[in-house]
Design a protein around this motif. Structure first.
Motif, PDB file in Angstrom:
ATOM      1  N   THR A 106      18.705   9.763 -40.029  1.00  0.00           N
ATOM      2  CA  THR A 106      19.305  11.325 -39.122  1.00  0.00           C
ATOM      3  C   THR A 106      18.135  12.491 -38.954  1.00  0.00           C
ATOM      4  O   THR A 106      17.976  12.869 -40.077  1.00  0.00           O
ATOM      5  CB  THR A 106      20.117  11.926 -40.276  1.00  0.00           C
ATOM      6  N   LYS A 107      18.025  12.799 -37.872  1.00  0.00           N
ATOM      7  CA  LYS A 107      17.328  14.208 -37.853  1.00  0.00           C
ATOM      8  C   LYS A 107      18.003  15.855 -38.203  1.00  0.00           C
ATOM      9  O   LYS A 107      19.575  15.464 -37.830  1.00  0.00           O
ATOM     10  CB  LYS A 107      17.259  14.589 -36.774  1.00  0.00           C
ATOM     11  N   VAL A 108      17.659  16.062 -39.351  1.00  0.00           N
ATOM     12  CA  VAL A 108      18.460  17.498 -39.565  1.00  0.00           C
ATOM     13  C   VAL A 108      17.579  18.029 -39.133  1.00  0.00           C
ATOM     14  O   VAL A 108      16.837  18.705 -39.819  1.00  0.00           O
ATOM     15  CB  VAL A 108      18.383  17.131 -41.301  1.00  0.00           C
ATOM     16  N   TYR A 109      18.697  19.764 -38.654  1.00  0.00           N
ATOM     17  CA  TYR A 109      18.374  20.631 -38.401  1.00  0.00           C
ATOM     18  C   TYR A 109      19.144  21.607 -38.959  1.00  0.00           C
ATOM     19  O   TYR A 109      20.363  22.003 -38.662  1.00  0.00           O
ATOM     20  CB  TYR A 109      18.326  21.332 -36.379  1.00  0.00           C
ATOM     21  N   ALA A 110      18.462  22.946 -39.799  1.00  0.00           N
ATOM     22  CA  ALA A 110      19.168  23.772 -40.552  1.00  0.00           C
ATOM     23  C   ALA A 110      19.176  24.993 -38.977  1.00  0.00           C
ATOM     24  O   ALA A 110      17.563  25.577 -39.267  1.00  0.00           O
ATOM     25  CB  ALA A 110      18.180  23.972 -41.519  1.00  0.00           C
ATOM     26  N   VAL A 111      20.141  25.437 -38.971  1.00  0.00           N
ATOM     27  CA  VAL A 111      20.270  26.666 -37.670  1.00  0.00           C
ATOM     28  C   VAL A 111      19.474  27.644 -38.293  1.00  0.00           C
ATOM     29  O   VAL A 111      20.533  28.481 -39.299  1.00  0.00           O
ATOM     30  CB  VAL A 111      20.767  26.322 -36.500  1.00  0.00           C
ATOM     31  N   ALA A 112      18.627  29.102 -38.525  1.00  0.00           N
ATOM     32  CA  ALA A 112      18.019  29.855 -39.500  1.00  0.00           C
ATOM     33  C   ALA A 112      18.232  31.317 -38.514  1.00  0.00           C
ATOM     34  O   ALA A 112      17.821  31.207 -37.150  1.00  0.00           O
ATOM     35  CB  ALA A 112      17.369  29.355 -40.135  1.00  0.00           C
ATOM     36  N   SER A 113      18.313  31.785 -38.389  1.00  0.00           N
ATOM     37  CA  SER A 113      18.340  33.841 -38.280  1.00  0.00           C
ATOM     38  C   SER A 113      17.552  34.716 -39.317  1.00  0.00           C
ATOM     39  O   SER A 113      18.065  34.204 -40.194  1.00  0.00           O
ATOM     40  CB  SER A 113      19.550  34.094 -37.523  1.00  0.00           C
ATOM     41  N   GLY A 114      16.775  35.468 -39.008  1.00  0.00           N
ATOM     42  CA  GLY A 114      16.079  36.532 -39.499  1.00  0.00           C
ATOM     43  C   GLY A 114      17.601  37.405 -39.720  1.00  0.00           C
ATOM     44  O   GLY A 114      17.692  38.108 -41.209  1.00  0.00           O
ATOM     45  N   LYS A 115      18.218  38.324 -38.579  1.00  0.00           N
ATOM     46  CA  LYS A 115      19.690  38.809 -38.929  1.00  0.00           C
ATOM     47  C   LYS A 115      20.695  38.402 -38.487  1.00  0.00           C
ATOM     48  O   LYS A 115      20.918  37.264 -37.808  1.00  0.00           O
ATOM     49  CB  LYS A 115      19.344  39.945 -38.626  1.00  0.00           C
ATOM     50  N   GLY A 116      21.764  39.019 -38.935  1.00  0.00           N
ATOM     51  CA  GLY A 116      23.317  38.474 -37.976  1.00  0.00           C
ATOM     52  C   GLY A 116      23.394  38.674 -36.631  1.00  0.00           C
ATOM     53  O   GLY A 116      22.639  40.200 -36.408  1.00  0.00           O
ATOM     54  N   GLY A 117      23.769  38.345 -36.194  1.00  0.00           N
ATOM     55  CA  GLY A 117      24.785  38.783 -34.645  1.00  0.00           C
ATOM     56  C   GLY A 117      23.866  38.845 -33.792  1.00  0.00           C
ATOM     57  O   GLY A 117      23.748  38.410 -33.004  1.00  0.00           O
ATOM     58  N   VAL A 118      22.913  37.134 -33.145  1.00  0.00           N
ATOM     59  CA  VAL A 118      22.032  36.992 -32.995  1.00  0.00           C
ATOM     60  C   VAL A 118      22.505  36.289 -32.278  1.00  0.00           C
ATOM     61  O   VAL A 118      22.360  35.265 -31.452  1.00  0.00           O
ATOM     62  CB  VAL A 118      20.955  36.867 -33.395  1.00  0.00           C
ATOM     63  N   GLY A 119      23.995  35.009 -32.601  1.00  0.00           N
ATOM     64  CA  GLY A 119      24.773  34.857 -31.945  1.00  0.00           C
ATOM     65  C   GLY A 119      24.416  33.004 -32.932  1.00  0.00           C
ATOM     66  O   GLY A 119      24.083  31.682 -32.281  1.00  0.00           O
ATOM     67  N   LYS A 120      23.310  32.843 -33.943  1.00  0.00           N
ATOM     68  CA  LYS A 120      23.049  31.538 -34.294  1.00  0.00           C
ATOM     69  C   LYS A 120      24.390  30.249 -34.675  1.00  0.00           C
ATOM     70  O   LYS A 120      24.434  29.555 -34.145  1.00  0.00           O
ATOM     71  CB  LYS A 120      22.627  32.434 -36.142  1.00  0.00           C
TER      72      LYS A 120
END
Length: 376
Positions: free
Chosen positions: A115-129
């Protein structure tokens, strides 16, 4: 059973091979849900179906699908479903089958996991992650891949709403069967709280929540697992790196310079967790107006800046996977629980997200670089 009924019953069983359990996503004939089948001389069939639990939320759909499959068998005029519930022994056998003889383990951390596992990250909130996570998952599933989503943003969970999921997970004793929407198996802490209740948990409890999602939830054999991480580089981001050492980061940013600076930190966390950064996704990018002009509400170029800086910092190419333009349709689709990548695939945002999903799908899954548990 008469000699004339036997061939008809065989044909019914073959038709029932086509009926997929809505939660387990496996043929009901493979998981012990089909019991006795009878057919009278007039072609009236009765099929015994064993539900996993008494309060199975999908019982009406199962009855409908079994009835429709049975009447398609040659020699059947009508069909009725006789509902039963699995015995404790039958449930135990099913759980052992699903776990393939294993205990409560995290299948995605095993050396032989494909299984390819992708953790979707962002530095700050509100960017539509979260919107990006949900749309990528649905677009990947529409391409025929088996996809799962873990809403790891425990404090700010939003995935169920974005996918229009109102159903609760089904408990098979200690095993949890996740709801399925748009072909995506999904789990979120939001499915276990009442109303808009806040989750006031600290570090150890957050780690345990993610661990339980990976250990106790039956996802089956997935091609892709996406985790929607909370913003920043806190407890859950570190826990995911520990629990899923082969996971790769997808960094989401907006074009704005301030957001790009913070997003870079989220990707740079990989130097400490030893994760690979699979790429950068720019959201809320330049929007083409009806008159052909371009509106750069949040600036431009931030995604490429993050990709370039991470490439230099990590010593490996980090590509900009795409820029998703600012699109009111993306927001409206999220509010409606109908991800834009599938509800409006030709829209600017839908098209961009599908293109990114296609690139991720093309990477496939494999054992390259993995250490296998082999011995001479």
């Amino acid at each position: 059973m008469s000699e004339t009924a036997a061939p008809v019953i065989d044909r019914i069983r073959r038709r029932l091979d086509e009926v997929i359990d809505p939660e387990l996503r496996l043929p009901i004939t493979q998981i012990g849900m089909v019991g006795d089948i009878s057919v009278d001389e007039g072609g009236a069939a009765e099929v015994q179906v064993k539900l996993t639990i008494e309060a199975c939320p999908m019982r009406s759909r199962i009855v409908q699908d079994v009835t429709a499959a049975a009447v398609r068998a040659e020699g059947v005029t009508t069909a009725e479903v006789d509902l039963h519930v699995m015995s404790p022994e039958e449930r135990a056998a099913l759980k052992e089958q699903l776990r393939a003889g294993g205990g409560k383990t995290n299948p995605f951390s095993q050396p032989d996991s494909l299984t390819k596992v992708y953790a979707v990250a962002s530095g700050k909130g509100g960017v539509g992650k979260s919107s990006v996570t949900v749309n990528l998952a649905c677009a990947l599933a529409e391409q025929g891949l088996k996809v799962g989503v873990v809403d790891a943003d425990v404090h700010g969970f939003s995935v169920p709403g974005l996918m229009g999921i109102t159903a609760k997970p089904t408990r098979l004793d200690e095993m949890i069967l996740p709801p399925v929407a748009y072909g995506v198996k999904t789990i979120s802490i939001g499915m276990f709280v009442d109303g808009n209740q806040a989750v006031a948990w600290r570090g150890p409890m957050l780690h345990r929540a993610v661990e339980q999602f990976l250990n106790d939830v039956y996802f089956g054999d997935l091609d892709v697992l996406l985790l929607d991480l909370p913003p920043g580089t806190g407890d859950i981001a570190i826990s995911v790196a520990q629990l899923l050492p082969d996971s790769e980061l997808l960094v989401v940013t907006t074009p704005q310079a301030a957001a790009a600076d913070i997003a870079e930190r989220a990707g740079a966390l990989s130097t400490q967790t030893e994760q690979k950064v699979a790429g950068v996704i720019e959201n809320m990018g330049p929007m083409t107006m009806p008159d052909g002009s371009v509106l750069e509400l949040f600036g431009s170029g931030g995604g490429q800046v993050v990709a370039d800086r991470l490439s230099e910092q990590l010593g490996a190419e980090v590509p900009l996977l795409g820029s998703v333009p600012l699109d009111t349709g993306l927001r409206q689709a999220g509010d409606d629980g109908a991800p834009v990548a599938v509800s409006s695939p030709g829209s600017p945002a839908g098209s961009a997200l599908r293109s990114i999903a296609a690139e991720l799908a093309a990477r496939g899954r494999g054992l390259s670089g993995r250490s296998l548990p082999l011995s001479v």
